[in-house]
Design an enzyme around this catalytic site. Structure first.
Site, PDB file in Angstrom:
ATOM      1  N   ASN A 188      21.579  27.078 -30.585  1.00  0.00           N
ATOM      2  CA  ASN A 188      20.171  26.623 -30.858  1.00  0.00           C
ATOM      3  C   ASN A 188      19.222  28.053 -30.801  1.00  0.00           C
ATOM      4  O   ASN A 188      18.172  27.552 -30.345  1.00  0.00           O
ATOM      5  CB  ASN A 188      19.812  25.609 -30.142  1.00  0.00           C
ATOM      6  CG  ASN A 188      18.748  24.660 -30.632  1.00  0.00           C
ATOM      7  OD1 ASN A 188      18.375  25.154 -31.829  1.00  0.00           O
ATOM      8  ND2 ASN A 188      18.114  23.750 -30.094  1.00  0.00           N
ATOM      9  N   ASP A 222       4.828  28.708 -26.666  1.00  0.00           N
ATOM     10  CA  ASP A 222       5.589  28.306 -25.573  1.00  0.00           C
ATOM     11  C   ASP A 222       5.014  27.582 -24.391  1.00  0.00           C
ATOM     12  O   ASP A 222       5.312  26.600 -23.792  1.00  0.00           O
ATOM     13  CB  ASP A 222       6.652  29.240 -25.341  1.00  0.00           C
ATOM     14  CG  ASP A 222       7.567  29.303 -26.749  1.00  0.00           C
ATOM     15  OD1 ASP A 222       7.646  28.393 -27.532  1.00  0.00           O
ATOM     16  OD2 ASP A 222       8.735  30.028 -26.590  1.00  0.00           O
ATOM     17  N   LYS A 238      19.375  27.563 -21.485  1.00  0.00           N
ATOM     18  CA  LYS A 238      18.959  28.339 -22.696  1.00  0.00           C
ATOM     19  C   LYS A 238      18.302  29.658 -22.247  1.00  0.00           C
ATOM     20  O   LYS A 238      18.362  30.869 -22.852  1.00  0.00           O
ATOM     21  CB  LYS A 238      18.104  27.532 -23.375  1.00  0.00           C
ATOM     22  CG  LYS A 238      17.828  27.872 -24.774  1.00  0.00           C
ATOM     23  CD  LYS A 238      17.311  27.111 -25.890  1.00  0.00           C
ATOM     24  CE  LYS A 238      17.566  27.334 -27.380  1.00  0.00           C
ATOM     25  NZ  LYS A 238      16.824  28.300 -27.984  1.00  0.00           N
TER      26      LYS A 238
END
Ligand code: DC
Length: 694
Positions: free
Chosen positions: A94, A329, A437
């Protein structure tokens, strides 16, 4: 790293100390690609080691780049712009920072040098748009085949050797969905700029501009000086060639820093701040501007080269109304800080949230709502009104690392103030592993800095006789919950070994107690041991093996009968009670050391079964023993543990008995976990809420 279905966080209180950030994701994946395309070797230091960089490294290996990674450095030998493999299927998880630039680079390489490259990801990756990039590349003559829904991965990039690209006209790319499309072109097009300038023009207003700044900065490090007119027109000069800088240091991740800046702003209330090492003033990452937003909310933040320090300033935090287009973010962290503010906060300019790891606007609205906040979600904004009454909740993380990290900050709800309801509620973070991640050890780092009030840290005690399997059971339960583990027998065993090493008689109560009070034990991490039982050192000497000897057990049984020794070890045992929770096994965990534990298990098994197990254990280690002798030994030790005057072995009044004579380890673990689900603080809090609501 927490590889568990859910992690329960107790209410957290203060925070202070130092965290060293993992490397920046944005920088790591950009420099990996640049090093992979450049000629020669590039040595990268402090590269992020996470899911997203692992897929990029795997892709580079597939493409024939040299990759040698150790803990401290990663050496990449690049392709020098020439394909070594003309066919590959790449799985990119991803990772948008891998998918977009690799798609662009492989599209132009296939179109000019020939080949076929198929790029895929996880299902969510196939929902994240890439059409604007494809639309920019196709007019150049790149063959890009949609393997699924047009405009989304998976894609196939194809071409014949000797193909020419149409580069005379400016390449046009939309900039209002994701800045990664422009970044991808900027990273890839130097491959075909040998004979002419290559011009890129952005259509529409470019979002997330600071990420393009990172790209330009790193291109410059690799010898490519892109000329630009604002954020509208970029020229890669004729003759551009990627030249490895040789060595390159990756900054700590500025987006990851936001959680710890927020942590300081919320919970660093004593003298000491939260100190963040790895990124600071002079960072090339746009998210460093989060510092200004945090200050606007009342945080006290200082920064220098490579460090940031955050401390609580104003409290409650000041509500904020901010256009966060430049820090998409880190802005997620503002949404969670808004829970602690003095009014509603509005975070605008965040349409890009909708196409990230998940639809972050919808996800944030849903989860903050569960905590009691009133949330309004718009197309490109979110408005968060702090909870009038906080609620305990099990929070979904949507396979989105930032959701998990942000939401963990809600565990400080007890600091929100008495005016806001009961406070001090536990939380559950579902699928905590998704932090891998970008920050595999995020929760360990958080628990390293945050404190919790002792009564708020749940303890499960598992007591029982020798060889009942409590150590194995306790370790498995601790692992399943992500809790700390205290094998208290190890402390008595180590005290026995320390006495033996010092030539002290195991009956000399005062002398053994003195040794027990200054044990200097060090435990390895589970990961380090790669094994369920961590390694143990006593005064720098590894004693992992010796601890398990029968003679050590006998020594322990003797010294553990001495009241002064038990007193000396009491405080050490209590110090294991740290967030997020503890599983403690021994003889008196439930009766003496942790009498308030919400779950106490007393393990039993017949002496015959236990002797049998111990026998198998010894045989497997190549040690011969007679079952009858072992049984006699166990029974003698049980008798001593049961009949001693202090802390005798017996079930606590409120203990649940578990006879595991005929159970497998898995069955015992499942039983304890199901008892825990009934009794854990989160279940209790959710039940109390349900009972209180009409
Ligand atoms: O569980 P174990 O076999 O490692 O324990 C070694 C000895 O230490 C055992 O004989 C009993 C003693 N012990 C104790 O008295 N209290 C504890 N909490 C743990 C162990």
């Amino acid at each position: 790293m927490y590889d568990i279905p859910a992690l329960d966080l107790p209410p957290l209180g203060g925070a202070s100390g130092t965290v060293t950030l993992p490397g920046s994701k944005s920088i790591s994946n950009r420099v990996l690609l640049l090093a992979g395309l450049a000629e020669g070797e590039t040595v990268l230091f402090d590269l992020l080691d996470s899911d997203d960089t692992q897929v990029m490294l795997a892709a580079l290996r597939e493409l024939g780049c040299g990759v040698r990674a150790s803990e401290r450095e990663c050496r990449i030998t690049g392709l020098g712009g020439r394909l070594r493999t003309h066919r590959a299927e790449l799985f990119l998880g991803n990772a948008g920072t891998a998918m977009r630039p690799l798609a662009a680079a492989l599209a132009v390489l296939a179109a000019t040098q020939g080949g076929r490259f198929d790029l895929r990801g996880v299902p969510r990756m196939h929902e994240r748009p890439i059409g604007d990039l494809v639309d920019a590349l196709r007019p150049l003559g790149c063959t890009i085949v949609d393997l699924g829904r047009p405009g989304y991965p998976p894609l196939s990039l194809r071409g014949e050797a000797g193909g020419q690209l149409a580069l005379d006209a400016p390449i046009r790319v939309r900039g209002d969905v994701s800045s990664q499309f422009l970044t991808a072109l900027l990273l890839a097009l130097p491959l075909v700029a040998a004979e002419r300038d290559v011009v890129i023009e952005v259509e529409g207003e470019l979002i997330s501009k600071p990420y393009v700044e990172i790209t330009l900065n790193l291109l410059a490090r690799f010898g490519i000086g892109v000329q630009r007119e604002g954020f509208q027109r970029f020229t890669i000069p004729r003759g551009a060639r990627y030249a490895s800088p040789g060595r390159l240091h990756v900054e700590g991740d500025a987006s990851s820093a936001s959680y710890f800046i927020a942590l300081g702003a919320i919970a660093a209330t004593g003298g000491a701040p939260v100190h963040i090492a790895g990124v600071g003033s002079g960072s090339i990452q746009g998210d460093i501007a989060f510092v200004d937003a945090a200050r606007a909310m009342g945080a006290e933040v200082k920064a220098g080269p490579g460090w940031i320090e955050a401390h609580r300033g104003r409290w409650p935090l000041a509500a904020i109304d901010i256009d966060a287009n430049h820090i998409p973010d880190a802005a997620m962290t503002l949404a969670v800080m808004a829970l602690y503010a003095d009014g509603p906060s509005r975070i605008r300019g965040i349409a890009s949230w909708r196409v990230k790891e998940t639809d972050r606007i919808a996800a944030m609205a849903a989860e903050l709502g569960k905590l009691g906040a009133a949330v309004v979600a718009g197309d490109d904004f979110i408005e968060v009104r702090p909870p009038a009454q906080w609620r305990a909740a099990s929070l979904r993380t949507y396979d989105d690392h930032r959701m998990a990290m942000c939401l963990s900050l809600a565990a400080f709800n007890g600091l929100a103030g008495a005016s806001r309801g009961a406070g001090a509620l536990p939380l559950r973070i579902e699928d905590p592993r998704c932090v891998a991640k970008t920050f595999p050890d995020y929760f360990e780092a958080l628990f390293g800095l945050a404190t919790a009030a002792e009564p708020d840290v749940p303890v499960i005690t598992i007591d029982g006789p020798t060889a009942s399997g409590k150590g194995t059971l306790a370790a498995a339960v601790a692992q399943a919950l992500g809790y700390h583990l205290l094998d208290s027998g190890v402390l008595y065993r180590a005290a026995g070994l320390a006495a033996a090493a010092a030539g002290t008689s195991p009956d000399d109560e005062a002398a053994v107690a003195r040794l027990a009070g200054t044990l200097d034990l060090r435990f390895g991490s589970h990961a380090e041991a790669g094994h369920i039982e961590p390694k143990v050192w006593l005064r720098g000497r590894e004693i992992t093996e010796e601890l398990r000897h029968e003679t050590t057990g006998l020594l322990a049984s003797r010294v553990s009968a001495l009241p002064a020794v038990r007193r000396a070890l009491h405080g050490v045992q209590l110090s294991f009670r740290r967030a997020p929770g503890l599983v403690a096994d021994g003889r008196d965990m439930g009766t003496v050391v942790f009498p308030d534990a919400p779950l106490k298990v007393f393990l039993t098994a017949s002496a015959g079964h236990r002797a049998d197990r111990r026998h198998k254990q010894l045989i497997s280690k190549g040690i011969q023993a007679s079952i009858a002798d072992l049984r006699a030994d166990l029974e003698a030790r049980d008798a001593r543990d049961r009949n001693r005057a202090v802390a005798p072995l017996k079930p606590a009044e409120d203990a649940l008995l578990l006879d595991n004579s005929d159970l497998t380890i898995e069955q015992s673990v499942a039983q304890v976990l199901s008892w825990w689900q009934e009794r854990c603080p989160l279940t209790r809090a959710l039940r109390a809420q349900a009972a209180a609501s009409p």
